[in-house]
Enzyme design. Sequence first.
Site, PDB file in Angstrom:
ATOM      1  N   HIS A 148      -9.411 -40.436  17.072  1.00  0.00           N
ATOM      2  CA  HIS A 148      -8.403 -40.863  18.036  1.00  0.00           C
ATOM      3  C   HIS A 148      -7.055 -40.173  17.828  1.00  0.00           C
ATOM      4  O   HIS A 148      -6.118 -40.418  18.588  1.00  0.00           O
ATOM      5  CB  HIS A 148      -8.235 -42.380  17.967  1.00  0.00           C
ATOM      6  CG  HIS A 148      -9.431 -43.118  18.480  1.00  0.00           C
ATOM      7  ND1 HIS A 148      -9.508 -44.490  18.510  1.00  0.00           N
ATOM      8  CD2 HIS A 148     -10.614 -42.668  18.986  1.00  0.00           C
ATOM      9  CE1 HIS A 148     -10.680 -44.855  19.001  1.00  0.00           C
ATOM     10  NE2 HIS A 148     -11.360 -43.765  19.296  1.00  0.00           N
ATOM     11  N   HIS A 195     -20.603 -37.983  20.249  1.00  0.00           N
ATOM     12  CA  HIS A 195     -21.608 -38.774  20.934  1.00  0.00           C
ATOM     13  C   HIS A 195     -23.005 -38.163  20.831  1.00  0.00           C
ATOM     14  O   HIS A 195     -23.998 -38.874  21.010  1.00  0.00           O
ATOM     15  CB  HIS A 195     -21.197 -38.967  22.395  1.00  0.00           C
ATOM     16  CG  HIS A 195     -20.096 -39.967  22.560  1.00  0.00           C
ATOM     17  ND1 HIS A 195     -20.057 -40.865  23.596  1.00  0.00           N
ATOM     18  CD2 HIS A 195     -19.007 -40.225  21.793  1.00  0.00           C
ATOM     19  CE1 HIS A 195     -18.976 -41.635  23.470  1.00  0.00           C
ATOM     20  NE2 HIS A 195     -18.324 -41.245  22.395  1.00  0.00           N
TER      21      HIS A 195
END
Length: 735
Positions: free
Chosen positions: A269, A101
């Site tokens: 993920h 992020h």
Amino acid sequence: MDAKTGSISGGCPFHGSVQTRSLFGRTNRDWWPDSLNLEILTQGGKSPDPMGEDFDYCEAFNALDYNALKADLTALMTDSQDWWPADYGHYGPFFIRMAWHAAGTYRTGDGRGGAGSGQQRFAPLNSWPDNGNLDKARRLLWPIKKKYGQHISWADLFILTGNVAIESMGGPVFGFGGGRKDVYEPETVYWGTEEQWVNEGVPTRINPKEGKALDNPLAAIQMGLIYVNPEGPGGDPHDWEGMARDMRETFARMAMNDEETVALTAGGHAFGKAHGAAPAPTFRKAPESEALELMGFGWLTDPEEIEKGHITTSGIEGAWSNTPTQWGGNYFRLLFKYDYELVKSPAGAWQWQPINQEYEDMAPDARDPSKRVPTMMTTADMALKRDPEYRKISERFRDDQAALDDAFARAWFKLCHRDMGPKVRYLGPEVPAEDLIWQDPVPAGTTPSQADVDAFKAKVLQSGLTVSELVKAAWASASTYRNSDHRGGANGARVRLEPQRGWKVNDPEELDKVLSTLDGLRGSLSMADAIVLAGAAAVEKAAADGGYPVKVEVTTGRGDASQDQTDVDSFAPLEPFADGFRNYLRTKADVKTEDMLIDRANLMGLSVPEMTVLVGGLRALGAVSGNSGKGVLTARPGVLSNDFFVNLLDMGTHWSVVEDSGEEEYVGRDRKSGAEKWRATRADLIFGSNSQLRAVAEVYAEDGNREKFVKDFAKAFAKVMDADRFDLTYAKYHK
């Protein structure tokens, strides 16, 4: 991890709503009007940087005990803290999300965003819904940052920690380049026009059914997100086609193709879990709006809730794989092994759960390894299975672990380094040897002798090319530089390659004539040097013709890039929609033309005086796109004079809008006779209309400052020509 997850269409990079919008959208003061305002202390150019002007971060980084730092970071991964326990006893997934992020705000449209200056510490990013609870990740790192101090910036630490996290869980890493220098205040970036965050019912920014496209240069689908809403477009989990569309568009806008998108989504993920253990309203506000005694923390702060693992971030709950702290192929194995049904998380978010999942395929509980819980997939994950193109790539990665390893490592490296610019800016022992095309490689150049430079400049001035033509070619080459992601610039002479040679702003036919002539005159000089030196020679001639000789101090030794070293698609976003320096505007936009001039000057790293003197000088030299004559407020174009400012501020001229120009063109008439004297644009008149710009323009219009104007222009022009010479400025760090 809670990370939420593309071609760039042509047209105005500022196109969005029908009405004219602010260049910067809503600011931090709009979001948090009661926050402490420190701007009064930075007025007059006062720096908020406590390290001072003499601090050399690159030198400090090179003195870092790199191996010791990595060892400390590795130990931190499993050193679970009572105040914020590690899921599965491992902080690795949490830190991967933090690094992702930090880097994932990068967008190709203007090169802004990214991890380059540690902006995740400041508003608005520190309080975006998508960055929920990352305040804790940064606090977990504080003891290590405190220990190594000036030798590692927060910006570098974010990315290096993500790399170490991947390595600590057996994942592949391509390399790491340091050298990101921290800043100490929020950067002004346009993040969108919405007045609400994503979790407050804001509609998606893209909807083909409504004829709504994603507003350039933005890359995220909604305010407060890094990429897309993982529940689906606008929170609709059934719109898988829209989900794939949004993913493809947003990832492309941060420089990723389909394979890289799949690799990053699946690779990210493979680790950790999403958090949606309780309804979000039970938690506190974001850090920027929280109580003073929380010391910069926001969201979840209650010790009892934290101890129970009642954590909500994205609102989605669960791990993607049964091995959330171990790299491998279980993400794709589970995605394709099971059919999935739509369920809601405890926090009320839509997610997909395997039907009749076998016990061994379930994930361990994040706090109690003796328990097993179902895994899950988001709507974004399901798009990798449903979209035909994504599915082909996903099936290949499912069947070829080595291919996934390589693709993820490379895509992660690109994600984390795309905003760093040329490879020469990378520091440290883990910089990959391989040159990658997205790094815009340029072969090393050779520095010519002064005799060769002087001989070439003399030939250029006798070639028949005009001052305007030479200056325009040099400007077209160098002014592509962006200090946001350090791309573009004169090094490499890509102005002679596709796509730049065909850009309308560059007057392609005229540019080809100039480049062909210079190529025939340059001898052993590189084309990159020849273009810049020819522009410098033209400026020197124009200054001498005006009675104030000056030397334009530009460097030499540039290399020439080849077409094969140039990713045509990735350079397309660098094409100017508007260039106020050359008085170019493709079509009327939703942002004022003068705002786009300011934006471009900012990307070029220019100050207000530098921008002002360059506009005035380029106008005097006749260096306007299309040779339109607009803004050339002088009777002697091609002579470097302060005539632009003198005539712009002349009270004997009355200005009025040219009909049917949409307030983009103006005519200046003699107040007494009414005779037309000049034609100009908004990018010209703003220097007489805006009080701050007029104050600077008046300085350059003064009779006693004619020589100052010439000297300031020559210095600013040289700055633009040399803005990308990292091969020179970073040479000392690679000895």
